[in-house]
Design a protein around this motif. Structure first.
Motif, PDB file in Angstrom:
ATOM      1  N   UNK A 203      82.500  37.504   5.754  1.00  9.11           N
ATOM      2  CA  UNK A 203      81.138  37.272   5.272  1.00  9.11           C
ATOM      3  C   UNK A 203      81.084  36.308   4.093  1.00  9.11           C
ATOM      4  N   UNK A 204      82.103  36.298   3.253  1.00  9.56           N
ATOM      5  CA  UNK A 204      82.081  35.362   2.126  1.00  9.56           C
ATOM      6  C   UNK A 204      82.234  33.920   2.593  1.00  9.56           C
ATOM      7  N   UNK A 205      82.867  33.734   3.746  1.00  7.54           N
ATOM      8  CA  UNK A 205      83.076  32.386   4.275  1.00  7.54           C
ATOM      9  C   UNK A 205      82.033  32.012   5.326  1.00  7.54           C
ATOM     10  N   UNK A 206      81.647  32.970   6.169  1.00  2.00           N
ATOM     11  CA  UNK A 206      80.767  32.687   7.306  1.00  2.00           C
ATOM     12  C   UNK A 206      79.353  33.201   7.127  1.00  2.00           C
ATOM     13  N   UNK A 207      79.121  33.988   6.089  1.00  3.13           N
ATOM     14  CA  UNK A 207      77.829  34.644   5.945  1.00  3.13           C
ATOM     15  C   UNK A 207      77.708  35.763   6.967  1.00  3.13           C
ATOM     16  N   UNK A 208      76.580  36.432   6.960  1.00  3.84           N
ATOM     17  CA  UNK A 208      76.339  37.500   7.933  1.00  3.84           C
ATOM     18  C   UNK A 208      75.804  36.864   9.208  1.00  3.84           C
ATOM     19  N   UNK A 209      76.494  37.092  10.319  1.00  5.19           N
ATOM     20  CA  UNK A 209      76.090  36.455  11.572  1.00  5.19           C
ATOM     21  C   UNK A 209      76.130  37.398  12.767  1.00  5.19           C
ATOM     22  N   UNK A 210      76.286  38.678  12.513  1.00  2.00           N
ATOM     23  CA  UNK A 210      76.298  39.651  13.599  1.00  2.00           C
ATOM     24  C   UNK A 210      76.318  41.059  13.038  1.00  2.00           C
ATOM     25  N   UNK A 211      76.239  42.032  13.926  1.00  2.00           N
ATOM     26  CA  UNK A 211      76.243  43.428  13.495  1.00  2.00           C
ATOM     27  C   UNK A 211      77.671  43.876  13.194  1.00  2.00           C
ATOM     28  N   UNK A 212      77.772  44.966  12.468  1.00  2.00           N
ATOM     29  CA  UNK A 212      79.076  45.547  12.162  1.00  2.00           C
ATOM     30  C   UNK A 212      79.256  46.833  12.962  1.00  2.00           C
ATOM     31  N   UNK A 213      80.491  47.264  13.062  1.00  2.00           N
ATOM     32  CA  UNK A 213      80.773  48.550  13.704  1.00  2.00           C
ATOM     33  C   UNK A 213      79.988  49.655  13.009  1.00  2.00           C
ATOM     34  N   UNK A 214      79.961  49.597  11.673  1.00  2.00           N
ATOM     35  CA  UNK A 214      79.278  50.625  10.893  1.00  2.00           C
ATOM     36  C   UNK A 214      77.786  50.677  11.205  1.00  2.00           C
ATOM     37  N   UNK A 215      77.167  49.527  11.396  1.00  2.00           N
ATOM     38  CA  UNK A 215      75.732  49.496  11.692  1.00  2.00           C
ATOM     39  C   UNK A 215      75.441  50.164  13.035  1.00  2.00           C
ATOM     40  N   UNK A 216      76.260  49.876  14.035  1.00  6.89           N
ATOM     41  CA  UNK A 216      76.035  50.506  15.340  1.00  6.89           C
ATOM     42  C   UNK A 216      76.294  52.007  15.285  1.00  6.89           C
ATOM     43  N   UNK A 217      77.318  52.407  14.558  1.00  8.87           N
ATOM     44  CA  UNK A 217      77.574  53.842  14.418  1.00  8.87           C
ATOM     45  C   UNK A 217      76.418  54.532  13.696  1.00  8.87           C
ATOM     46  N   UNK A 218      75.833  53.879  12.699  1.00 10.83           N
ATOM     47  CA  UNK A 218      74.696  54.460  11.979  1.00 10.83           C
ATOM     48  C   UNK A 218      73.507  54.673  12.918  1.00 10.83           C
ATOM     49  N   UNK A 219      73.298  53.761  13.848  1.00  9.60           N
ATOM     50  CA  UNK A 219      72.225  53.924  14.836  1.00  9.60           C
ATOM     51  C   UNK A 219      72.504  55.142  15.713  1.00  9.60           C
ATOM     52  N   UNK A 220      73.734  55.293  16.156  1.00 13.32           N
ATOM     53  CA  UNK A 220      74.092  56.426  17.008  1.00 13.32           C
ATOM     54  C   UNK A 220      73.959  57.742  16.241  1.00 13.32           C
ATOM     55  N   UNK A 221      74.362  57.749  14.976  1.00 13.68           N
ATOM     56  CA  UNK A 221      74.190  58.949  14.146  1.00 13.68           C
ATOM     57  C   UNK A 221      72.710  59.318  14.083  1.00 13.68           C
ATOM     58  N   UNK A 222      71.853  58.343  13.855  1.00 16.43           N
ATOM     59  CA  UNK A 222      70.416  58.612  13.774  1.00 16.43           C
ATOM     60  C   UNK A 222      69.890  59.187  15.087  1.00 16.43           C
ATOM     61  N   UNK A 223      70.304  58.605  16.211  1.00 11.52           N
ATOM     62  CA  UNK A 223      69.846  59.108  17.518  1.00 11.52           C
ATOM     63  C   UNK A 223      70.312  60.534  17.763  1.00 11.52           C
ATOM     64  N   UNK A 224      71.584  60.806  17.496  1.00 13.18           N
ATOM     65  CA  UNK A 224      72.096  62.155  17.740  1.00 13.18           C
ATOM     66  C   UNK A 224      71.444  63.176  16.811  1.00 13.18           C
ATOM     67  N   UNK A 225      71.205  62.794  15.560  1.00 10.35           N
ATOM     68  CA  UNK A 225      70.492  63.708  14.648  1.00 10.35           C
ATOM     69  C   UNK A 225      69.092  63.996  15.183  1.00 10.35           C
ATOM     70  N   UNK A 226      68.450  62.980  15.733  1.00  6.08           N
ATOM     71  CA  UNK A 226      67.110  63.169  16.295  1.00  6.08           C
ATOM     72  C   UNK A 226      67.155  64.091  17.506  1.00  6.08           C
TER      73      UNK A 226
END
Length: 117
Positions: free
Chosen positions: A51-74
Motif C-alpha cells: 500500500x505504501x508503494x501502490x496505494x489501496x487498489x483492492x480488498x484485503x482478506x481482513x475486509x472480506x472476513x469482516x463481511x462474513x463475520x457480520x453476515x454470520x452474526x446477523x
C-alpha cells in the motif's frame, strides 16, 4: 497469464464456480478471482502490491472476513441461528484476530505496507 485456476475447496452442488484469474504476485498469492453462477458473476480484486508503494487498489482478506463475520452474526441473531453458524463464526473471528495480530506486529516493526517481512 496462466489459465484460470479452479478453486475447489468449496463445492456443494456445482452451481458456483470459483476461479483465480491471474498469476501469483510477488508475495505468492493471486489477486483476481471470479465467482460465477448461472448467468451472473462477481469479480473480486484483492490488494496488489504494497500500500505504501501502490496505494489501496483492492480488498484485503481482513475486509472480506469482516463481511462474513457480520453476515454470520446477523444469521445468529435471526431465525437461522444454528450451532454450525456459531462454530464457523468463532473460527472466522479467530482468523481475523490473528490477521490483526500480524498487522499490529508489522506496524510495531515499521514494515506494514512495505515488501519487507
Amino acid at each position: 497469464m496462466t489459465d484460470p485456476r479452479k478453486i475447489t475447496s468449496y463445492t456443494v452442488d456445482g452451481a458456483l464456480k470459483i476461479v483465480s484469474k491471474d498469476d501469483p504476485g510477488p508475495g505468492g498469492a493471486h489477486h483476481a478471482y471470479v465467482i460465477a453462477w448461472g448467468k451472473g458473476e462477481l469479480p473480486i480484486k484483492f490488494q496488489f502490491g504494497h500500500t505504501l508503494e501502490s496505494g489501496h487498489n483492492g480488498v484485503t482478506d481482513e475486509a472480506l472476513l469482516a463481511v462474513i463475520v457480520d453476515r454470520l452474526r446477523s444469521f445468529q441473531a435471526g431465525p437461522l441461528s444454528c450451532r454450525e453458524n456459531e462454530i464457523a463464526l468463532t473460527k472466522i473471528e479467530e482468523a481475523l484476530h490473528w490477521l490483526h495480530h500480524r498487522t499490529r506486529d508489522r506496524l510495531a516493526r515499521g514494515v506494514k505496507g512495505t515488501g519487507r517481512a
